[in-house]
Design a protein around this motif. Structure first.
Motif, PDB file in Angstrom:
ATOM      1  N   LEU A 359     -28.497 -18.024 -20.166  1.00  0.00           N
ATOM      2  CA  LEU A 359     -28.973 -19.316 -20.787  1.00  0.00           C
ATOM      3  C   LEU A 359     -28.146 -19.434 -21.728  1.00  0.00           C
ATOM      4  CD1 LEU A 359     -32.542 -17.141 -21.538  1.00  0.00           C
ATOM      5  CD2 LEU A 359     -32.126 -18.750 -20.177  1.00  0.00           C
ATOM      6  N   LYS A 360     -27.697 -19.396 -22.289  1.00  0.00           N
ATOM      7  CA  LYS A 360     -26.845 -20.137 -23.381  1.00  0.00           C
ATOM      8  C   LYS A 360     -25.272 -20.994 -22.500  1.00  0.00           C
ATOM      9  CE  LYS A 360     -23.240 -20.145 -27.090  1.00  0.00           C
ATOM     10  NZ  LYS A 360     -22.352 -19.275 -28.175  1.00  0.00           N
ATOM     11  N   HIS A 361     -25.156 -20.645 -21.298  1.00  0.00           N
ATOM     12  CA  HIS A 361     -24.259 -20.969 -21.135  1.00  0.00           C
ATOM     13  C   HIS A 361     -24.801 -22.435 -19.893  1.00  0.00           C
ATOM     14  CE1 HIS A 361     -21.994 -21.543 -17.145  1.00  0.00           C
ATOM     15  NE2 HIS A 361     -22.804 -22.453 -15.739  1.00  0.00           N
ATOM     16  N   LEU A 362     -26.416 -22.276 -19.165  1.00  0.00           N
ATOM     17  CA  LEU A 362     -27.098 -23.300 -18.821  1.00  0.00           C
ATOM     18  C   LEU A 362     -27.635 -23.950 -19.375  1.00  0.00           C
ATOM     19  CD1 LEU A 362     -29.053 -20.668 -16.165  1.00  0.00           C
ATOM     20  CD2 LEU A 362     -27.191 -22.248 -15.815  1.00  0.00           C
ATOM     21  N   THR A 363     -27.853 -24.058 -20.559  1.00  0.00           N
ATOM     22  CA  THR A 363     -27.984 -24.834 -21.982  1.00  0.00           C
ATOM     23  C   THR A 363     -27.074 -25.990 -21.828  1.00  0.00           C
ATOM     24  OG1 THR A 363     -28.922 -22.562 -23.518  1.00  0.00           O
ATOM     25  CG2 THR A 363     -28.475 -25.794 -23.753  1.00  0.00           C
ATOM     26  N   GLN A 364     -26.316 -25.693 -21.509  1.00  0.00           N
ATOM     27  CA  GLN A 364     -25.233 -27.247 -21.167  1.00  0.00           C
ATOM     28  C   GLN A 364     -25.286 -27.786 -19.971  1.00  0.00           C
ATOM     29  OE1 GLN A 364     -21.546 -26.209 -22.998  1.00  0.00           O
ATOM     30  NE2 GLN A 364     -22.628 -24.156 -23.780  1.00  0.00           N
ATOM     31  N   ASP A 365     -25.925 -26.759 -18.372  1.00  0.00           N
ATOM     32  CA  ASP A 365     -26.273 -27.855 -17.171  1.00  0.00           C
ATOM     33  C   ASP A 365     -26.168 -29.212 -17.140  1.00  0.00           C
ATOM     34  OD1 ASP A 365     -26.114 -25.802 -14.833  1.00  0.00           O
ATOM     35  OD2 ASP A 365     -27.304 -27.518 -14.216  1.00  0.00           O
ATOM     36  N   VAL A 370     -32.147 -27.668 -14.297  1.00  0.00           N
ATOM     37  CA  VAL A 370     -31.683 -26.249 -14.899  1.00  0.00           C
ATOM     38  C   VAL A 370     -32.488 -26.068 -16.443  1.00  0.00           C
ATOM     39  CG1 VAL A 370     -30.108 -24.662 -15.272  1.00  0.00           C
ATOM     40  CG2 VAL A 370     -30.133 -25.990 -13.153  1.00  0.00           C
ATOM     41  N   ARG A 371     -32.342 -27.158 -17.401  1.00  0.00           N
ATOM     42  CA  ARG A 371     -32.089 -27.306 -18.916  1.00  0.00           C
ATOM     43  C   ARG A 371     -33.728 -27.356 -18.617  1.00  0.00           C
ATOM     44  NH1 ARG A 371     -28.759 -31.594 -18.019  1.00  0.00           N
ATOM     45  NH2 ARG A 371     -30.036 -33.297 -19.556  1.00  0.00           N
ATOM     46  N   ARG A 372     -34.633 -28.124 -18.045  1.00  0.00           N
ATOM     47  CA  ARG A 372     -36.068 -27.631 -18.459  1.00  0.00           C
ATOM     48  C   ARG A 372     -36.438 -25.941 -18.235  1.00  0.00           C
ATOM     49  NH1 ARG A 372     -39.726 -31.770 -15.213  1.00  0.00           N
ATOM     50  NH2 ARG A 372     -40.939 -31.052 -15.897  1.00  0.00           N
ATOM     51  N   ALA A 373     -35.614 -25.793 -16.814  1.00  0.00           N
ATOM     52  CA  ALA A 373     -36.127 -24.499 -16.666  1.00  0.00           C
ATOM     53  C   ALA A 373     -35.818 -22.998 -18.406  1.00  0.00           C
ATOM     54  CB  ALA A 373     -35.361 -23.943 -15.633  1.00  0.00           C
ATOM     55  N   SER A 384     -30.426 -22.481 -28.836  1.00  0.00           N
ATOM     56  CA  SER A 384     -29.978 -22.379 -27.264  1.00  0.00           C
ATOM     57  C   SER A 384     -31.475 -23.625 -27.747  1.00  0.00           C
ATOM     58  CB  SER A 384     -30.058 -22.308 -26.276  1.00  0.00           C
ATOM     59  OG  SER A 384     -29.371 -21.224 -25.993  1.00  0.00           O
ATOM     60  N   LEU A 385     -32.607 -23.288 -28.658  1.00  0.00           N
ATOM     61  CA  LEU A 385     -33.347 -24.107 -27.963  1.00  0.00           C
ATOM     62  C   LEU A 385     -33.554 -25.271 -28.851  1.00  0.00           C
ATOM     63  CD1 LEU A 385     -36.405 -20.949 -28.325  1.00  0.00           C
ATOM     64  CD2 LEU A 385     -36.397 -22.718 -26.560  1.00  0.00           C
ATOM     65  N   GLU A 386     -32.741 -24.714 -30.427  1.00  0.00           N
ATOM     66  CA  GLU A 386     -32.674 -25.958 -30.604  1.00  0.00           C
ATOM     67  C   GLU A 386     -31.389 -27.269 -30.243  1.00  0.00           C
ATOM     68  OE1 GLU A 386     -30.986 -26.691 -35.619  1.00  0.00           O
ATOM     69  OE2 GLU A 386     -30.682 -24.695 -34.979  1.00  0.00           O
ATOM     70  N   LYS A 387     -30.692 -27.283 -29.591  1.00  0.00           N
ATOM     71  CA  LYS A 387     -30.195 -27.807 -28.519  1.00  0.00           C
ATOM     72  C   LYS A 387     -30.659 -28.740 -27.918  1.00  0.00           C
ATOM     73  CE  LYS A 387     -25.720 -28.627 -26.222  1.00  0.00           C
ATOM     74  NZ  LYS A 387     -24.703 -27.594 -26.091  1.00  0.00           N
ATOM     75  N   LEU A 388     -31.398 -28.050 -26.865  1.00  0.00           N
ATOM     76  CA  LEU A 388     -32.462 -28.350 -26.028  1.00  0.00           C
ATOM     77  C   LEU A 388     -33.390 -29.022 -26.558  1.00  0.00           C
ATOM     78  CD1 LEU A 388     -32.616 -25.468 -24.015  1.00  0.00           C
ATOM     79  CD2 LEU A 388     -31.779 -27.788 -23.263  1.00  0.00           C
ATOM     80  N   SER A 389     -33.802 -29.169 -27.986  1.00  0.00           N
ATOM     81  CA  SER A 389     -34.446 -29.841 -29.142  1.00  0.00           C
ATOM     82  C   SER A 389     -34.336 -31.342 -28.815  1.00  0.00           C
ATOM     83  CB  SER A 389     -35.220 -29.552 -29.679  1.00  0.00           C
ATOM     84  OG  SER A 389     -34.092 -29.392 -30.863  1.00  0.00           O
TER      85      SER A 389
END
Length: 823
Positions: A359-365, A370-373, A384-389
């Motif tokens: 999941l950490k790898h796909l956070t940067q997709d 993909v990032r929404r998933a 990862s959630l903090e980065k995606l926020s």
């Protein structure tokens, strides 16, 4: 009696010329069939003004010379503005147009008035200068002024080089899409009629090769929809960036190459995939292979070794579905997370067994999907959630706000954005602080019921406009049941009555795959399945080995909105278990393709027995040894197939000129109530010219003929017209031109149709009567179109003599040269 009629006619002429004749009698005589009487009334000062306006369009000179006009101008200083538009155009185009009229209208803001003034050969330099100074004067009109014979004088030499160079520039600029409307004399981009004409030119083989990359979407979709489009065009369409509606039509077309259909089965769009699956040209073995693999990836008991094999499937849908399977091991998910296909990475990002490293790898997709998933996955780590926020896309941040495992401090930071999409998800998230959540629910959550409409899902369900309310939220368990390959069909049939649309479609696709993969589904259960209002279900049942006559007739008699019924009948005829009774009835099907397929099937069944009554009649209809009298009788047969065979019989056509009965028979076939018979007449390589003319005359242009909302009847008539005219082009171009002139009407000129219009004017003898009827509006043709008319060696002397007096120095020079050649 003749003397009385002659006396009556003389009295009418005398009355028309008499200024003392009452307005009432003049009004009555204004509709007289004698042109001299109408002409006299147009010049009579006692004629009512409304009648004068009606006659002025036909007799502009008599109108402007009418003694009453000066008095009317004195009474009303704005009299010019009361004259009808067409009357003004006819007067301004006339060689006898008064100077004061030309001056008056040269300063108006009407483009059409300016255009006709500058194309009048008698317009003086003074008037042309007034037009040039007019603020409404366009670049094209200025070019016409520069080329006017009263400005630039005659052009005794160099005119051909000049015109040919300009024509090439025009064609090159249109092809490159960098054009100057001042050169083209056309501001009109493609409209429905212009695009239809362009498509028709392509069918007729007129003009330059159609460049699909530069064609409009209308033309592309029309080509994709056309039943006789060559495979190479359909292949080229798929290589371009085209609309989804055009892709769907390519997926439906029977001429689409198999490798293209396989590619379309891999398409992102469900509608495209299903259309390709239903295409009778896609071998059923390929369809079966797809569904066998689909059964494996949707079966919760499929072992991991088999799933690993399916990771290399030719179908992208299967590969993406493998990534969703619960039996995959962590090592498998790690490999799939690095797949180049975004759909596979989305499935991995949604997988409940994906660990924090994946999941950490796909956070940067790079894919937002993909990032929404990842943002929604319950296993996604806090970092990862903090980065995606802080992701640049709001929908990624909104999914973070929706995840019940997102820490409250991240949710509070997201709340500060005050974005409606984020706030709605925060209101639904149980992890949102209670007080804030209650506040957001009041502001952003409206009670919204979920309704299902059974009459849209099942043929047996009664119409119910309000629908059935679903009070309980759908569960993951329902989705799993709908998607599982081991769920029995009867259970799925019950499930589709109570679940929302997304689960409904999953269940329908599950039933579809089970029907394809399971040859043991009983005929009784297949009949129950046909209650589902889905053409895909019907396609699967049509190919099932347990098909029965009852099933056949149910499928054949069911109407679908996309007119796909005939494709279902074709699929049934490909089924080796189809009954002879259904094949025989299909010989009389309304669709030509179905009849032809049924005939092939029928011939296979009776390969060693040609004594059946239908075979005897059909063989006689196709045989060149059959007597003419027998063919004439067979032309009345109730079977369209037999009448088509007679229409294509070369012996009947050969007897056309020698036997009256054969001639009448062929005429009757050319006017047959069935369009396929008329098309067979048109396709006969020896069909005589008079018969081809009958076929060409029967068609009239109908807007929208090849759009998605076309009438099938008009498409077939258009096809007959095209085949007939194409034959005439080959054997009698002078007759073909009578049916091509409708495509050079000035009001139908669009930028993309110009090359095709020029090809007609350059290569076909346009009938003299066509131009003679349009002498008053000849100026509506651009100068380079009039030049080509003058240059065409088949243009009549009468028309060339008119062009000798043209306002344009190049057109005049070309017409004079042509006239010298003819003399």
């Amino acid at each position: 009696m003749e003397e009385l009629m002659q006396l009556s006619h003389q009295l009418a002429i005398a009355a028309a010329n008499n200024i003392d004749t009452t307005p009432e009698l003049l009004t009555e005589l204004a509709t007289h069939q004698d042109i001299k009487i109408r002409q006299a009334i147009a010049g009579n000062p006692n004629t009512p003004i409304d009648v004068l306006f009606q006659l002025a369009e036909e007799f502009p000179i008599e109108f402007i010379k009418n003694p009453i006009l000066p008095l009317l101008q004195l009474e009303n200083t704005n009299f010019y503005t009361t004259i009808p538009y067409r009357v003004v155009l006819n007067i301004l185009a006339s060689e006898d147009a008064p100077e004061e009229w030309l001056i008056a209208f040269a300063t108006t803001g009407y483009y059409d008035y300016l255009l006709v003034i500058v194309q009048n050969p008698q317009t003086s330099k003074q008037v042309l200068q007034l037009v040039a100074e007019n603020q409404y004067c366009s670049d094209y009109i200025r070019r016409l002024i520069e080329m006017h014979v009263n400005i630039a004088q005659e052009m005794p030499s160099g005119w051909q080089e000049y015109a040919d160079h300009k024509l090439q520039d025009i064609l090159d600029s249109i092809a490159s899409r960098f054009y100057n409307t001042g050169e083209l004399g056309c501001n009109s981009y493609n409209n429905v009629k212009g695009e239809y004409y362009q498509f028709t030119f392509w069918l007729l083989g007129i003009g330059p090769k159609l460049q699909l990359a530069k064609a409009s979407e209308y033309v592309r979709e029309a080509i994709a929809k056309f039943s006789d489009t060559p495979p190479e065009y359909l292949r080229e369409l798929l290589s371009l960036k085209i609309k989804i509606t055009t892709i769907i039509e390519v997926a439906k077309n029977k001429n689409t190459p198999v490798e293209c259909l396989i590619e379309l089965v891999n398409h992102n769009s469900r509608v495209v995939r299903e259309a390709a699956m239903r295409n009778p040209s896609l071998p059923r073995s390929i369809v079966n292979n797809f569904f066998q693999e689909r059964c494996l990836v949707t079966n919760p008991h499929t072992v991991v070794e088999k799933l690993r094999e399916l990771c290399t499937s030719r179908w992208s849908f299967i590969r993406a579905r493998v990534a969703k399977h619960p039996n995959l091991e962590l090592s498998d998910l790690e490999k799939l997370a690095r797949s180049p296909e975004w759909r596979i990475r989305v499935a991995v990002a949604s997988h409940p067994r994906a660990d924090m490293h994946i999941l950490k790898h796909l956070t940067q997709d790079k894919s937002i999907l993909v990032r929404r998933a990842v943002a929604l996955n319950s296993q996604t780590p806090q970092a990862s959630l903090e980065k995606l926020s802080r992701d640049r896309h709001v929908y990624v941040r909104a999914n973070v706000a929706k995840n019940p495992h997102t820490p409250s401090e991240i949710l509070l930071l997201l709340y500060q954005e005050q974005d409606r999409r984020i706030l709605q998800n925060l209101a639904l998230n149980p992890a949102t602080p209670q007080e804030l959540r209650a506040q957001l629910q009041l502001q952003h959550i409206q009670s919204k019921s979920n309704y299902i409409y059974l009459w849209l899902r099942l043929f047996s369900a009664p119409y119910n406009y309000p629908g059935i309310e679903i009070k309980e939220l759908p569960s993951q368990e329902q989705y799993d049941i709908a998607a599982s390959a081991i769920t029995p069909i009867p259970q799925l049939l019950e499930l589709i009555k109570i679940v929302p649309d997304d689960i409904y479609w999953e269940a329908v696709h599950n039933i579809w795959q089970q029907v394809v993969c399971n040859p043991d589904v009983s005929a009784e259960l297949l009949l129950q399945i046909l209650d589902i209002r889905s053409v895909d279900i019907y396609a699967a049942v049509a190919s099932h080995p347990h098909i029965s006559d009852e099933i056949c007739y149910k499928i054949a008699n069911t109407k679908f909105r996309d007119l796909s019924g005939y494709r279902l009948r074709l699929l049934m005829l490909q089924n080796p278990n189809i009954s002879l009774d259904f094949i025989e009835k299909s010989l009389f099907d309304i669709t030509s393709e179905v009849r032809q397929t049924a005939l092939i099937k029928y011939q296979e069944k009776f390969a060693h027995n040609h004594h059946q009554s239908f075979f005897l009649a059909y063989n006689a209809a196709i045989s060149e040894q059959t007597p003419i009298e027998t063919l004439i009788e067979l032309a009345k047969h109730k079977s369209v197939l037999i009448r088509e065979a007679v229409a294509q019989n070369s012996r009947l056509v050969a007897a056309y000129s020698d036997f009256v009965k054969a001639r009448n028979c062929l005429k009757r076939l050319a006017q047959d109530k069935n369009q396929s018979v008329r098309l067979a007449v048109a396709n006969n390589i020896n069909t005589p010219i008079p018969i081809l003319e009958i076929l060409a005359k029967n068609y009239q242009y109908t807007p929208g003929i090849y759009t998605r909302y076309q009438r099938h009847h008009n498409r077939k008539e258009h096809k007959i017209f095209v085949v007939a005219v194409k034959k005439l082009i080959q054997i009698a171009p002078e007759i073909a031109s009578k049916y091509l002139v409708q495509y050079i009407e000035p009001n139908c000129r669009t930028i993309d149709s110009i090359p095709f219009r020029l090809a007609i004017l350059q290569n076909f003898p346009v009938p003299s009567e066509y131009f003679l009827q349009r002498l008053k509006t000849l100026y509506l043709f651009t100068w380079y179109e009039r030049y080509l008319i003058a240059q065409n060696p088949q243009t009549s002397t009468e028309i060339v003599q008119i062009l000798v007096k043209d306002s344009n120095r190049v057109v005049r020079a070309a017409a004079k040269a042509r006239l010298n050649e003819k003399s």
